[in-house]
Design a protein around this motif. Structure first.
Motif, PDB file in Angstrom:
ATOM      1  N   TYR A   1       0.836  -1.209   0.000  1.00 21.37           N
ATOM      2  CA  TYR A   1       0.000   0.000   0.000  1.00 21.37           C
ATOM      3  C   TYR A   1       0.874   1.264   0.000  1.00 21.37           C
ATOM      4  CZ  TYR A   1      -3.595   3.318   1.456  1.00 21.37           C
ATOM      5  OH  TYR A   1      -4.445   4.379   1.522  1.00 21.37           O
TER       6      TYR A   1
ATOM      7  N   ASP B   1       2.459   1.576  -3.667  1.00 23.41           N
ATOM      8  CA  ASP B   1       1.585   1.876  -4.800  1.00 23.41           C
ATOM      9  C   ASP B   1       0.650   3.055  -4.565  1.00 23.41           C
ATOM     10  OD1 ASP B   1       2.747  -0.289  -5.958  1.00 23.41           O
ATOM     11  OD2 ASP B   1       1.134  -1.694  -5.408  1.00 23.41           O
ATOM     12  N   TYR B   2       0.597   3.616  -3.355  1.00 22.37           N
ATOM     13  CA  TYR B   2      -0.364   4.693  -3.072  1.00 22.37           C
ATOM     14  C   TYR B   2       0.146   6.032  -3.606  1.00 22.37           C
ATOM     15  CZ  TYR B   2      -3.322   7.961  -0.532  1.00 22.37           C
ATOM     16  OH  TYR B   2      -4.177   8.972  -0.223  1.00 22.37           O
ATOM     17  N   ASN B   3      -0.687   6.751  -4.331  1.00 23.50           N
ATOM     18  CA  ASN B   3      -0.366   8.090  -4.865  1.00 23.50           C
ATOM     19  C   ASN B   3      -1.199   9.120  -4.128  1.00 23.50           C
ATOM     20  OD1 ASN B   3       1.370   6.949  -6.820  1.00 23.50           O
ATOM     21  ND2 ASN B   3      -0.380   6.598  -8.204  1.00 23.50           N
TER      22      ASN B   3
ATOM     23  N   VAL C   1      -9.599   9.510 -13.646  1.00 18.42           N
ATOM     24  CA  VAL C   1      -8.984   8.685 -12.600  1.00 18.42           C
ATOM     25  C   VAL C   1      -8.496   7.396 -13.239  1.00 18.42           C
ATOM     26  CG1 VAL C   1      -9.333   7.542 -10.395  1.00 18.42           C
ATOM     27  CG2 VAL C   1     -10.531   9.686 -10.887  1.00 18.42           C
TER      28      VAL C   1
ATOM     29  N   PRO D   1      -7.330   3.489 -13.312  1.00 24.02           N
ATOM     30  CA  PRO D   1      -7.804   2.315 -12.570  1.00 24.02           C
ATOM     31  C   PRO D   1      -6.809   1.881 -11.503  1.00 24.02           C
ATOM     32  CG  PRO D   1      -7.080   1.676 -14.755  1.00 24.02           C
ATOM     33  CD  PRO D   1      -7.074   3.177 -14.746  1.00 24.02           C
ATOM     34  N   ARG D   2      -7.309   1.351 -10.434  1.00 23.52           N
ATOM     35  CA  ARG D   2      -6.474   0.948  -9.305  1.00 23.52           C
ATOM     36  C   ARG D   2      -5.701  -0.330  -9.663  1.00 23.52           C
ATOM     37  NH1 ARG D   2      -8.677   0.057  -3.123  1.00 23.52           N
ATOM     38  NH2 ARG D   2      -6.636  -0.141  -2.114  1.00 23.52           N
ATOM     39  N   ALA D   3      -4.401  -0.334  -9.244  1.00 21.90           N
ATOM     40  CA  ALA D   3      -3.556  -1.490  -9.555  1.00 21.90           C
ATOM     41  C   ALA D   3      -3.958  -2.664  -8.659  1.00 21.90           C
ATOM     42  CB  ALA D   3      -2.086  -1.132  -9.337  1.00 21.90           C
TER      43      ALA D   3
END
Length: 451
Positions: free
Chosen positions: A92, A95-97, A302, A304-306
């Motif tokens: 987390y 990969d969190y932006n 937005v 897509p979430r990885a």
């Protein structure tokens, strides 16, 4: 005595005790020294204590206590910490932006006031009684700050990281017994029953010969004692004691008018009015299908979430090891057959020949059955005399006139009210007319009436 057929209502208390005797006990005479039959019901008797009860049971006599041995305790291995550094990074955090957070725009639609052009002539009570106060507007104490994410890395460890001690799993020692070898040679299938059993020869069963039927030489008597001894006696038919049925009613012709026809007045009834629904008129204006969400919504780009799915593990290419702890440590045990637990018979079996003659057959002596003598009396009444079917009830019975209850209409029947008893019955006294030429006044009798 008058017997009222109505249910008693105990409203008044006259002070007299009610009598619980019935008419049968008052008028029924006794006959000699004849006693009622005794009851065949057994009397309740307590069984005496024939023997003293022993407090010991089969469980107490056969139970053998065993020594309780404590369970062996396995000593705990000494803890040895591992060398090296723990990687505290997570997927987390990698990969969190972070995004800038701004104020949320309201999605509430604008307020629409539905007003009309008509003028209100009256002043409401709120405007008439309300007075404006001079007040200053309070300033807001809230400090407006924009959210700024921290630039330094979070370095405080958690309680789980401080208290957790990694331990190496140690397999428990196997409690399996040592290796045992299988017995050599073929399996011996002989049992004690096969070796010790002696075969006996069975003798043929005794068959009783069938007796032949021999008919009797005497003629068959088909007359019963009732057909032989009973002879009908002539007699007259019994008369019925039922009173004659009389007609209750009047012979006057029926008048064609009734009380309902004389007093009934017709009323004017109007038909009910039904509400007629208005005719539906469709609107002429075009319907506005735009909603507040469609007008105020702003689209954002937005990505897509990885996925957080871990990487696939490595596949082993070596040969499969099929050995397990069960295959290596387990060895079959040698099982010996258990002997018989059956006790030896105390009574020996007879060896001679079985005699089929019972004690009943050997001691029984057949006797010739004689019919019992008849105790019926000899004919005492001649058959030619007619039968007298008269009874005391028919000869002495006189029909009585039905009494009318004086409580229904005491004035018309000539009764005067006297008092009321504890069961609620009213007693009336009959007023008899004075006799001409006599100075005596008869005492009228009290009669109970309707409660």
């Amino acid at each position: 005595r008058h017997r009222c057929c109505h249910r008693p209502t105990k409203i008044y208390d006259d002070g007299l005790q009610p009598s619980h005797k019935t008419e049968y006990l008052e008028k029924y005479p006794g006959y000699g020294n004849i006693c009622p039959p005794e009851s065949c019901k057994p009397k309740p008797e307590l069984q005496e204590n024939r023997a003293r009860m022993d407090g010991t049971t089969t469980f107490k006599s056969d139970y053998l206590p065993y020594e309780i041995v404590t369970r062996p305790f396995r000593p705990q291995t000494e803890y040895r910490p591992k060398s090296g550094k723990i990687d505290l990074g997570t997927i987390y955090q990698r990969d969190y932006n972070p995004h800038k957070v701004g104020p949320v725009t309201l999605v509430r639609p604008r307020e629409r006031k539905h007003t009309s052009d008509a003028k209100v002539d009256t002043i409401p009570t709120y405007r008439d009684h309300y007075r404006l106060w001079e007040s200053q507007r309070t300033e807001s104490c809230k400090v407006e700050r924009d959210y700024e994410p921290p630039s330094e890395r979070f370095g405080n460890p958690s309680t789980f990281q401080d208290d957790y001690i990694p331990r190496q799993p140690n397999p428990p020692p196997s409690c399996k017994p040592c290796d045992s070898k299988l017995p050599e040679g073929p399996f011996d299938g002989n049992t004690i029953h096969r070796t010790a059993y002696v075969v006996h020869e069975l003798e043929p069963l005794f068959v009783r010969p069938r007796e032949e039927y021999k008919p009797s030489d005497q003629p068959f008597e088909d007359l019963t004692t009732h057909q032989r001894d009973f002879k009908g006696m002539p007699g007259e038919q019994a008369k019925s004691c039922k009173p004659e049925s009389r007609k209750h009613g009047s012979d006057d012709p029926f008048k064609g008018t009734t009380e309902f026809q004389d007093r009934y007045q017709p009323y004017l009834v109007t038909a009910p009015s039904f509400h007629k629904p208005r005719e539906y008129v469709p609107p002429t204006d075009k319907m506005d299908l735009k909603s507040s969400n469609r007008l105020d919504y702003i689209k954002h780009k937005v990505a897509p979430r990885a996925p957080i799915k871990p990487a696939p593990g490595r596949k082993s290419t070596g040969p499969f090891q099929g050995k397990t702890t069960t295959k290596e440590d387990y060895q079959p045990w040698r099982v010996c057959p258990q002997g018989l637990i059956k006790k030896e018979e105390e009574i020996q079996k007879p060896t001679g020949k079985f005699a089929s003659l019972t004690t009943f057959r050997s001691h029984y002596i057949p006797h010739q059955a004689n019919p019992p003598p008849s105790f019926k009396p000899v004919h005492a009444v001649a058959t030619g005399v007619p039968f007298k079917d008269e009874t005391l009830y028919r000869t002495e019975y006189t029909p009585k006139k039905k009494e009318v209850c004086p409580g229904l209409n005491p004035d018309a029947l000539g009764y005067v009210y006297v008092n009321t008893d504890s069961q609620g019955h009213r007693f009336y006294r009959q007023v008899s007319p004075e006799r001409s030429g006599s100075n005596c006044s008869p005492i009228p009798e009290e009669v109970p009436a309707v409660s």
